[in-house]
Design an enzyme around this catalytic site. Sequence first.
Site, short mmCIF file in Angstrom:
data_model
loop_
_atom_site.label_atom_id
_atom_site.label_comp_id
_atom_site.label_asym_id
_atom_site.label_seq_id
_atom_site.Cartn_x
_atom_site.Cartn_y
_atom_site.Cartn_z
N CYS A 155 0.85 -1.29 0.03
CA CYS A 155 0.04 -0.04 -0.05
C CYS A 155 0.92 1.31 -0.11
O CYS A 155 0.30 2.36 -0.52
CB CYS A 155 -1.00 0.05 1.30
SG CYS A 155 -0.36 -0.65 2.78
N HIS A 248 -2.59 6.76 3.93
CA HIS A 248 -1.18 6.81 4.17
C HIS A 248 -0.55 8.00 3.59
O HIS A 248 -1.12 8.22 2.41
CB HIS A 248 -0.43 5.63 3.38
CG HIS A 248 -0.61 4.32 3.94
ND1 HIS A 248 -1.35 4.04 5.32
CD2 HIS A 248 -0.09 2.91 3.65
CE1 HIS A 248 -1.43 2.77 5.49
NE2 HIS A 248 -0.76 2.08 4.75
P1 NAP Z 1 -6.30 -10.02 7.87
O1 NAP Z 1 -7.53 -8.81 8.09
O2 NAP Z 1 -5.64 -10.57 8.73
O3 NAP Z 1 -7.20 -11.22 6.97
C1 NAP Z 1 -6.53 -12.39 6.48
C2 NAP Z 1 -7.33 -13.07 5.85
O4 NAP Z 1 -6.70 -14.41 5.40
C3 NAP Z 1 -8.50 -13.93 6.56
O5 NAP Z 1 -9.84 -13.91 5.72
C4 NAP Z 1 -8.18 -14.94 7.03
O6 NAP Z 1 -9.46 -16.04 7.35
C5 NAP Z 1 -7.55 -15.63 5.95
N1 NAP Z 1 -6.62 -16.73 6.19
C6 NAP Z 1 -5.79 -16.77 7.36
N2 NAP Z 1 -4.99 -18.00 7.63
C7 NAP Z 1 -5.76 -18.72 6.45
C8 NAP Z 1 -5.33 -20.02 6.20
N3 NAP Z 1 -4.67 -20.87 6.75
N4 NAP Z 1 -5.94 -20.66 4.95
C9 NAP Z 1 -6.88 -19.95 4.32
N5 NAP Z 1 -7.06 -18.58 4.78
C10 NAP Z 1 -6.46 -17.93 5.56
O7 NAP Z 1 -5.44 -9.36 6.63
P2 NAP Z 1 -5.66 -7.86 5.63
O8 NAP Z 1 -5.18 -6.78 6.53
O9 NAP Z 1 -6.92 -8.30 5.18
O10 NAP Z 1 -4.36 -8.51 4.63
C11 NAP Z 1 -4.39 -9.43 3.74
C12 NAP Z 1 -3.45 -9.46 2.94
O11 NAP Z 1 -3.32 -8.12 2.15
C13 NAP Z 1 -2.08 -9.38 3.80
O12 NAP Z 1 -1.08 -10.48 2.93
C14 NAP Z 1 -1.55 -7.98 3.55
O13 NAP Z 1 -0.18 -7.80 3.69
C15 NAP Z 1 -2.08 -7.54 2.29
N6 NAP Z 1 -2.26 -6.20 2.36
C16 NAP Z 1 -2.92 -5.54 3.07
C17 NAP Z 1 -3.38 -3.97 3.25
C18 NAP Z 1 -4.20 -3.37 4.24
O14 NAP Z 1 -4.24 -2.21 4.08
N7 NAP Z 1 -4.70 -3.93 5.09
C19 NAP Z 1 -2.73 -3.51 2.05
C20 NAP Z 1 -2.13 -4.19 1.09
C21 NAP Z 1 -1.88 -5.35 1.09
P3 NAP Z 1 -10.02 -16.25 8.69
O15 NAP Z 1 -10.95 -15.09 8.92
O16 NAP Z 1 -10.95 -17.74 8.35
O17 NAP Z 1 -8.80 -16.58 9.78
#
Ligand code: NAP
Length: 356
Positions: A155, A248
Amino acid sequence: MENKKAMSVKIPVGILGATGAVGQKFIKLLEDHPWFEITEVAASERTSGKLYGDAASWKQVTPIPAAIHNLEVKPCTPELKCRVVFSGLDANVAGPIEEDFARAGYIVLSNSKNHRLDEDVPLVIPEVNPDHLGLIPVQRQNRQSKGYIVTNSNCTTMFLAMALGPIHKAFKVEKVFMVSMQAVSGAGYPGVASLDILGNVIPYIGGEEEKVEIETRKILGTFNGKTIDLAEFPVSAQCNRVAVEDGHTESVSIKLAKKTTAAEIASLLENYIGVPQKLRLPSAPEKPYLVMEAQDRPQPRFDVNRHKGMATCVGRIRPCSIFDFKLTLMGHNTVRGAAGASILNAELLKAQGLLE
Ligand code: NAP
């Protein structure tokens, strides 16, 4: 008539990591999308088997779309009834899961860091490096698969690389120094504990500076027919977490090879029209850069949702006494910096006939 009807059928898509912060943003942004329709939601073993409305701790300001509420959450295995999947998977698991999907013939649009730097995987911002999609046939050939992975950047990288794109093309960037002030939503949910962040600044976000420094050079690099030659300029990043909900902000200093003026840089960005604007892609902002003249803008509270959160806001373009110019950037980290970026990439793929 028949033909018109066939044209209006939407492409079924799935969301991997549908319950997380980025997954929820996909669901919100794809509600009423003219080309794509969510038919599958998938997440971990903890939530699969439940109805989405029961499984997700929904944190968006509008309700869960009715069509999604009663979908069953599936496991993240390549048995979903769709060909295109958007991934908001936790980076601890995204790598092999996304590979499994691509190998099984799915087109994967990923937000996770895992494959961004793979030599044959495009890391794309449609306004800046759409030609990097030329890596898709290379990837298919290397991996002997019909499916493929396309990634969008971290991001913080997004707003820096977006702003540098036209500037590098016109004036050749030689050095970049960036200090970020990053919103708490960038850490997902529940993210940083309130007692750690309220009234505070945390001068460390694990892995973030390294991502910004290398991803920016890949995005601004050159596609040589087989892989990407990284842009040659060094990037130095310092990343901070601040008590802002969304948006950001980045303070950037740039050294350029060619002489120019602050007014010329402002006019270049203000008038820039990229491929998504020319193609009128549904999620493209009308203008990719919102150049702001007021001395105290952009500010996340007031500007984060400008152009539906898809523009990079640029302000305070002025001379720098160490490098040549300095400026302030700001953008929506979970929209343009995450889910919105993947959706725009998918729209570009569709417009180029690459979703077939
Ligand atoms: P998050 O809120 O922690 O969500 C993670 C997701 O992954 C949840 O749906 C979770 O499902 C799933 N998950 C976890 N362990 C799993 C497994 N073993 N098998 C299948 N699914 C699994 O994270 P987030 O902030 O959305 O970020 C997601 C990704 O995008 C990350 O790689 C992050 O670095 C990237 N990202 C985030 C942002 C941001 O602004 N937040 C920006 C750019 C990129 P459950 O609910 O079932 O646990």
